[in-house]
Motif scaffolding. Sequence first.
Motif, PDB file in Angstrom:
ATOM      1  N   VAL A 111       1.082  -0.911  -0.195  1.00 58.95           N
ATOM      2  CA  VAL A 111       0.233  -0.404   0.037  1.00 58.95           C
ATOM      3  C   VAL A 111       0.733   1.135  -0.081  1.00 58.95           C
ATOM      4  O   VAL A 111       2.224   1.444   1.047  1.00 58.95           O
ATOM      5  N   THR A 112       0.531   1.664  -0.614  1.00 56.50           N
ATOM      6  CA  THR A 112       1.355   3.526  -1.088  1.00 56.50           C
ATOM      7  C   THR A 112       0.583   4.366  -0.776  1.00 56.50           C
ATOM      8  O   THR A 112      -0.506   4.037  -0.992  1.00 56.50           O
ATOM      9  N   GLY A 113       1.008   5.884  -0.652  1.00 57.78           N
ATOM     10  CA  GLY A 113       0.374   6.896   0.320  1.00 57.78           C
ATOM     11  C   GLY A 113       0.087   6.750   1.565  1.00 57.78           C
ATOM     12  O   GLY A 113       0.514   6.580   2.694  1.00 57.78           O
ATOM     13  N   THR A 114      -1.401   7.709   1.858  1.00 54.84           N
ATOM     14  CA  THR A 114      -1.789   7.149   2.718  1.00 54.84           C
ATOM     15  C   THR A 114      -2.089   6.182   3.599  1.00 54.84           C
ATOM     16  O   THR A 114      -2.641   5.340   2.995  1.00 54.84           O
ATOM     17  N   ASP A 115      -1.311   5.955   4.488  1.00 55.36           N
ATOM     18  CA  ASP A 115      -1.687   4.186   5.392  1.00 55.36           C
ATOM     19  C   ASP A 115      -3.174   4.057   5.379  1.00 55.36           C
ATOM     20  O   ASP A 115      -4.496   4.891   5.330  1.00 55.36           O
ATOM     21  N   TYR A 116      -3.117   3.069   4.333  1.00 53.90           N
ATOM     22  CA  TYR A 116      -4.517   1.999   4.710  1.00 53.90           C
ATOM     23  C   TYR A 116      -4.800   0.943   5.432  1.00 53.90           C
ATOM     24  O   TYR A 116      -3.496   0.273   5.892  1.00 53.90           O
ATOM     25  N   TYR A 117      -5.816   0.154   6.033  1.00 57.90           N
ATOM     26  CA  TYR A 117      -5.383  -0.885   5.972  1.00 57.90           C
ATOM     27  C   TYR A 117      -4.840  -2.273   4.407  1.00 57.90           C
ATOM     28  O   TYR A 117      -4.848  -1.856   3.609  1.00 57.90           O
ATOM     29  N   GLU A 118      -3.964  -3.108   4.831  1.00 56.71           N
ATOM     30  CA  GLU A 118      -3.545  -4.758   4.241  1.00 56.71           C
ATOM     31  C   GLU A 118      -4.247  -4.489   3.235  1.00 56.71           C
ATOM     32  O   GLU A 118      -5.907  -4.774   3.643  1.00 56.71           O
ATOM     33  N   LEU A 119      -3.997  -4.848   1.756  1.00 57.20           N
ATOM     34  CA  LEU A 119      -5.197  -5.015   0.361  1.00 57.20           C
ATOM     35  C   LEU A 119      -5.113  -6.754   0.701  1.00 57.20           C
ATOM     36  O   LEU A 119      -6.744  -6.284   0.218  1.00 57.20           O
ATOM     37  N   ARG A 120      -4.586  -7.269   1.841  1.00 54.66           N
ATOM     38  CA  ARG A 120      -5.306  -9.214   1.774  1.00 54.66           C
ATOM     39  C   ARG A 120      -6.560  -8.256   2.705  1.00 54.66           C
ATOM     40  O   ARG A 120      -7.886  -9.452   2.692  1.00 54.66           O
ATOM     41  N   GLU A 121      -6.268  -7.272   3.929  1.00 56.37           N
ATOM     42  CA  GLU A 121      -7.162  -7.494   4.692  1.00 56.37           C
ATOM     43  C   GLU A 121      -8.207  -6.414   3.894  1.00 56.37           C
ATOM     44  O   GLU A 121      -9.747  -6.750   4.984  1.00 56.37           O
TER      45      GLU A 121
ATOM     46  N   PHE B 209     -10.016  11.929  -8.792  1.00 57.82           N
ATOM     47  CA  PHE B 209      -9.764  11.205  -9.785  1.00 57.82           C
ATOM     48  C   PHE B 209      -8.691  11.763 -10.401  1.00 57.82           C
ATOM     49  O   PHE B 209      -7.914  11.850 -11.719  1.00 57.82           O
ATOM     50  N   ALA B 210      -7.852  12.957  -9.830  1.00 65.44           N
ATOM     51  CA  ALA B 210      -7.300  13.868  -9.937  1.00 65.44           C
ATOM     52  C   ALA B 210      -5.665  13.376  -9.227  1.00 65.44           C
ATOM     53  O   ALA B 210      -5.015  12.474  -8.906  1.00 65.44           O
ATOM     54  N   ARG B 211      -5.166  13.739 -10.399  1.00 65.35           N
ATOM     55  CA  ARG B 211      -3.017  12.894 -10.446  1.00 65.35           C
ATOM     56  C   ARG B 211      -2.610  14.359  -9.111  1.00 65.35           C
ATOM     57  O   ARG B 211      -2.801  15.363  -8.845  1.00 65.35           O
ATOM     58  N   ARG B 212      -1.707  13.112  -7.977  1.00 63.96           N
ATOM     59  CA  ARG B 212      -1.393  14.430  -6.841  1.00 63.96           C
ATOM     60  C   ARG B 212       0.361  14.048  -6.969  1.00 63.96           C
ATOM     61  O   ARG B 212       0.195  12.449  -7.197  1.00 63.96           O
ATOM     62  N   ASP B 213       1.124  14.666  -7.116  1.00 61.82           N
ATOM     63  CA  ASP B 213       2.409  14.036  -6.825  1.00 61.82           C
ATOM     64  C   ASP B 213       2.290  13.333  -5.872  1.00 61.82           C
ATOM     65  O   ASP B 213       3.468  12.170  -5.756  1.00 61.82           O
ATOM     66  N   TRP B 214       1.951  13.543  -4.946  1.00 64.15           N
ATOM     67  CA  TRP B 214       2.668  12.920  -3.119  1.00 64.15           C
ATOM     68  C   TRP B 214       1.664  11.718  -3.060  1.00 64.15           C
ATOM     69  O   TRP B 214       1.720  10.811  -2.401  1.00 64.15           O
ATOM     70  N   VAL B 215       0.980  10.928  -4.327  1.00 62.80           N
ATOM     71  CA  VAL B 215      -0.151  10.145  -4.273  1.00 62.80           C
ATOM     72  C   VAL B 215       0.678   9.447  -5.732  1.00 62.80           C
ATOM     73  O   VAL B 215       0.013   9.787  -6.759  1.00 62.80           O
TER      74      VAL B 215
END
Length: 179
Positions: A66-76, A101-107
């Motif tokens: 998972v990249t960007g903002t902390d989020y749950y594990e994909l598998r979960e 929908f926007a392109r964000r440099d930090w994501v």
Amino acid sequence: MIIDFATSAPDDARAALQADIVIVGAGAAGITLARQLLPTGMHILLLESGGPDHVDSIQNLYEGRVTGTDYYELRESRLRFFGGTTAIWGGRCARLDAIDFARRDWVEHSGWPLTLSDLDGWYAGAQASLGLPAVAENRMPGFSDPLEGRETRSAFWQFDEQFSRFSLPACKDLQRAAT
């Protein structure tokens, strides 16, 4: 009709499948699209990587970073079986925001090839298919926001009371459909 390639389909059955339209993924979007197309008479093939219920070895295909903002594990946080993640969604529904929908440099990998306005004409039909009341611009009728115009904004979730509508038992119409 359901064919489980892992347990029952002979090798030549895979090669013999033909369809006018192939939909990949039996989650909310795939199931809704299949239901919309059934009356057209076209032959529709709805593919799902999982079976009717959770299987660890198939769920493990969601392992990833998972990249960007902390989020749950994909598998979960995603489910790989018929009905997909709707099995844990609780019927929560919300409109997307323009920034989704926007392109964000930090994501990393952000940005979509469409905009929120591309979806605007589809929300009414989506809400109707779930039996949800219309909500204009993410606002509930009669709601007055005391902070309106300041650096805040209200957002609303709606809840589909038939939250299991995409489970295999709720999709008898698709199961009965001719191949």
